[in-house]
Design a protein around this motif. Structure first.
Motif, short mmCIF file in Angstrom:
data_model
loop_
_atom_site.label_atom_id
_atom_site.label_comp_id
_atom_site.label_asym_id
_atom_site.label_seq_id
_atom_site.Cartn_x
_atom_site.Cartn_y
_atom_site.Cartn_z
N ALA A 13 100.59 -40.93 -21.37
CA ALA A 13 101.71 -40.67 -19.90
C ALA A 13 101.69 -42.27 -19.84
O ALA A 13 100.31 -42.56 -19.57
N GLU A 53 101.15 -32.87 -13.62
CA GLU A 53 100.03 -33.12 -14.07
C GLU A 53 99.43 -31.67 -15.02
O GLU A 53 99.33 -31.07 -16.37
N TRP A 62 103.56 -45.09 -17.88
CA TRP A 62 104.27 -45.21 -16.64
C TRP A 62 104.55 -47.23 -16.39
O TRP A 62 104.28 -47.85 -17.11
N HIS A 121 96.45 -41.54 -19.65
CA HIS A 121 97.39 -42.44 -18.92
C HIS A 121 97.34 -43.92 -18.74
O HIS A 121 96.50 -44.75 -19.03
#
Length: 672
Positions: free
Chosen positions: A506, A495, A508, A541
């Motif tokens: 980001a 991070e 995921w 994120h």
């Protein structure tokens, strides 16, 4: 050869002297014997056709003569045909057919070319023979094979029709496009390509590679129950492409005894793609994780029916683009083969309609890699890395794909080094970075050094946006406590790099839901005021592991009531969705927009706009969110509901705003 049917051995006692029997009695005897024989015909299986043309074509399997049908009677699917009874690929209970109680029925079954013939066998299975120690992933007992009733002739695929499982990928060069495919014999093959479908006058040779059973690291991948011949993997590159042009191509065997334009030999169908346009002011990508594949039969593992819908909607979007370049990003847990080789063939057949049109990029996930003896497994990761890869240890992933760059890590075994762990490329105005959460990412590692150097050398004037992608999330409010040690290390070590170098987004996977966070640092939302330290430059994120796999832990419960079914949504979590789907990224020099598209309707459920550094959107300098378009598209009947949803969202937002002192636009925060 057919296994004997329980009713096929019919014995009839005949009189010693037929002349002494009255004619009426004799006639009755013959009629009753014929009727008995006709009603006790042996069980048989027939196939139509006996040769399939290509992967995905269906065979009709018809059976007759099942006496006293049972709900546990089942059809086993075998390839190759000499597989032992327990080594079936899949199975279907005969009771899934509407007329099964009659003892005769048929099913249509689409099949994938595994480069060997198929055979089908019917078994009788009884409740008292259920072995609960032998079960599938969902803990359902696998059917027993003690009582074979019949088996079919062999089913094959037509020879000479060319390679299959075609998929594209970028290389390190803007004027190139990679194409990969599978053949049965490994004969030297080529790719023909050109700007006109009737004049593919350029030819490029392919490299050929394969892997063997001995390269697998553990079971079931290295056992006969999971191992199947993977075929030969061909890898070719189309070079010197003009920018932003449509190219046509086909792959196959080239006979140099004839002219280049000839189709002598086995060739694929013709496909096309848009070449890269390196200096484009627009970027389009389709991104998701954890998709897997769907099978038309039950097997040892849970397969992913929703993967078909994901591919359907992505294909719709790609076809709607016309001549705009795009690519797909699949961030780990790719086929969910987990050591059962034929699921890789099924996966590549399923994605070919998309992957033959646009580059298909991947990063490694736990279900491609993890095995007990993996070389990097620190003490803190004992709850993180298990046997999720099914003994593949990254080998099929490493050889069936070829991503840009040259990252690798040794397996410490016979298996070749694991490749494509981390890499990056530019696509228009976005710099994309792929990382591995399964191998060493700590300071001092090759991967950490790559990430740091890559981020600090990215030209933000050329690519104002940076998108990082990895499998296991740094942020999630899923109750996935086993990964907590890994998340702590991601936060501690990666991070700071993301924040320092102002990563935009980001993405995921791993958690099989969609969840979007505020611009965040150390679990705290950053300010929307660009004059505030950090401000709008903090990464957003987003968890996008909702493309197909359906297993999912609950959201994090209340800390003081962990067993109560209440799952408060923290301030940092802006939107949580339980809908299968994918994300669509569209970026210009002014802004990057991420859309969350749901599979049940193909509509957008969440949208977030992220401005380029120094840009202002809608009078605001930071992230702008909107889900209102989802309601508008629903039509006038739902306008009232949309308005209520807006008001409720605004009130909820206002409370969150007061608590966090952030300036968010209204957003529907939870859809489960």
């Amino acid at each position: 050869m057919k296994f004997p049917s329980p009713t096929s051995c019919l014995s009839v006692t005949k009189p010693q002297n037929l002349s002494m029997v009255p004619r009426n009695t004799l006639l009755f005897f013959f009629i009753s014997t014929i009727l008995t024989l006709s009603s006790s015909s042996p069980l048989s299986i027939s196939l139509t056709p006996k040769i399939l043309t290509k992967s995905g074509d269906s065979v009709r399997i018809e059976w007759t003569g099942v006496e006293s049908p049972s709900e546990l009677d089942w059809l086993g699917i075998y390839s190759p045909p000499n597989s032992s009874s327990d080594n079936f690929i899949g199975y279907i209970f005969l009771s899934s057919c509407n007329d099964w109680k009659s003892g005769s029925c048929s099913i249509d079954l689409p099949l994938v070319n595994l480069r060997s013939n198929y055979e089908f066998r019917i078994f009788r299975w009884t409740e008292k023979e259920i072995d609960k120690s032998r079960h599938d992933q969902d803990h359902n007992p696998l059917p027993g094979t003690m009582h074979p009733l019949a088996k079919s002739e062999e089913l094959g695929f037509e020879k000479g029709r060319g390679p299959e499982q075609i998929h594209l990928a970028f290389t390190m060069e803007d004027d190139e496009m990679r194409v990969m495919f599978i053949t049965e014999d490994g004969k030297k093959s080529f790719v023909k390509y050109g700007e006109k479908e009737d004049r593919m006058d350029k030819v490029s040779a392919t490299e050929v590679r394969r892997y063997e059973r001995e390269d697998m690291c553990d079971s079931p991948a290295n056992e006969s129950i999971g191992w199947r011949d993977p075929g030969f993997i061909h890898d070719g590159v189309m070079r010197k492409l003009k920018k932003g042009k449509r190219y046509y191509y086909k792959v196959g065997f080239l006979d140099f005894a004839v002219e280049v334009g000839s189709d002598a030999g086995g060739w694929s169908a013709t496909h096309s793609f848009m070449s890269r346009e390196g200096d484009s002011d627009e970027t389009i990508a389709f991104l998701f994780g954890d998709m897997g594949t769907s099978t038309p039969y039950s097997t040892f593992l849970r397969t992913q029916d929703e993967s078909k819908s994901t591919m359907k909607w992505v294909l719709r979007d790609i076809e709607a683009l016309g001549d705009k370049p795009a690519f797909v990003s699949h961030i780990g847990d790719i086929s969910y083969a987990r050591g059962f080789s034929w699921l890789w063939d099924t996966f590549f057949t399923q994605i070919e309609p998309v992957a033959s049109k646009v580059p298909y990029h991947v990063c490694i996930g736990n279900h491609e890699y993890d095995w007990p003896l993996q070389p990097w497994k620190p003490d803190w990761a004992q709850t993180v890395y298990h046997t999720d890869g099914g003994g593949e240890c990254g080998v099929p992933y490493s050889l069936k794909f070829n991503m840009p760059g040259n990252s690798s890590a040794p397996t410490g075994m016979r298996a070749p080094a694991t490749r494509h762990l981390y890499y990056s490329f530019n696509a228009g105005v976005v710099h994309f970075v792929y990382i591995s959460t399964e191998t060493n990412f700590l300071p001092g590692s090759d991967q950490y050094n790559f990430i740091k150097h890559d981020l600090e050398t990215t030209d933000r004037k050329k690519t104002p946006f940076v998108v990082i992608q990895g499998h296991r999330p740094m942020y999630t409010t899923s109750n996935e406590f086993r990964d907590a040690p890994l998340r702590e290390r991601l936060l501690e070590h990666l991070e700071p790099l993301f924040v320092k170098y102002k990563v935009t987004l980001a993405l995921w996977g791993h958690v099989h839901r969609y969840e979007r966070f505020c611009p965040v640092k150390n679990n705290t939302c950053g300010g929307m005021d660009p004059n505030e330290e950090g401000g709008q430059d903090l990464p957003v994120h987003v968890v996008i592991g909702m493309a197909g796999q359906d297993w999912q832990p609950i959201w994090e419960p209340r800390a003081d009531h962990p067993k109560d079914p209440i799952f408060p949504q923290p301030l940092r979590s802006m939107y949580r969705g339980g809908e299968f789907g994918y994300t669509r990224l569209v970026a210009t020099k002014e802004k990057l927009t991420l859309f969350y598209v749901g599979n049940h309707d193909g509509e957008v459920h969440d949208t977030v706009d992220i401005p380029a550094p120094g840009q202002v959107l809608n009078g605001k300098s930071g992230v702008v969110e909107s889900t209102l378009s989802w309601y508008v598209k629903a039509g006038s009947v739902l306008m009232l509901g949309a308005f209520v949803g807006y008001v409720v969202g605004f009130i909820s937002h206002a409370r969150r705003d007061a608590a966090s002192r952030k300036n968010w636009t209204p957003v529907k925060s939870d859809e489960v």
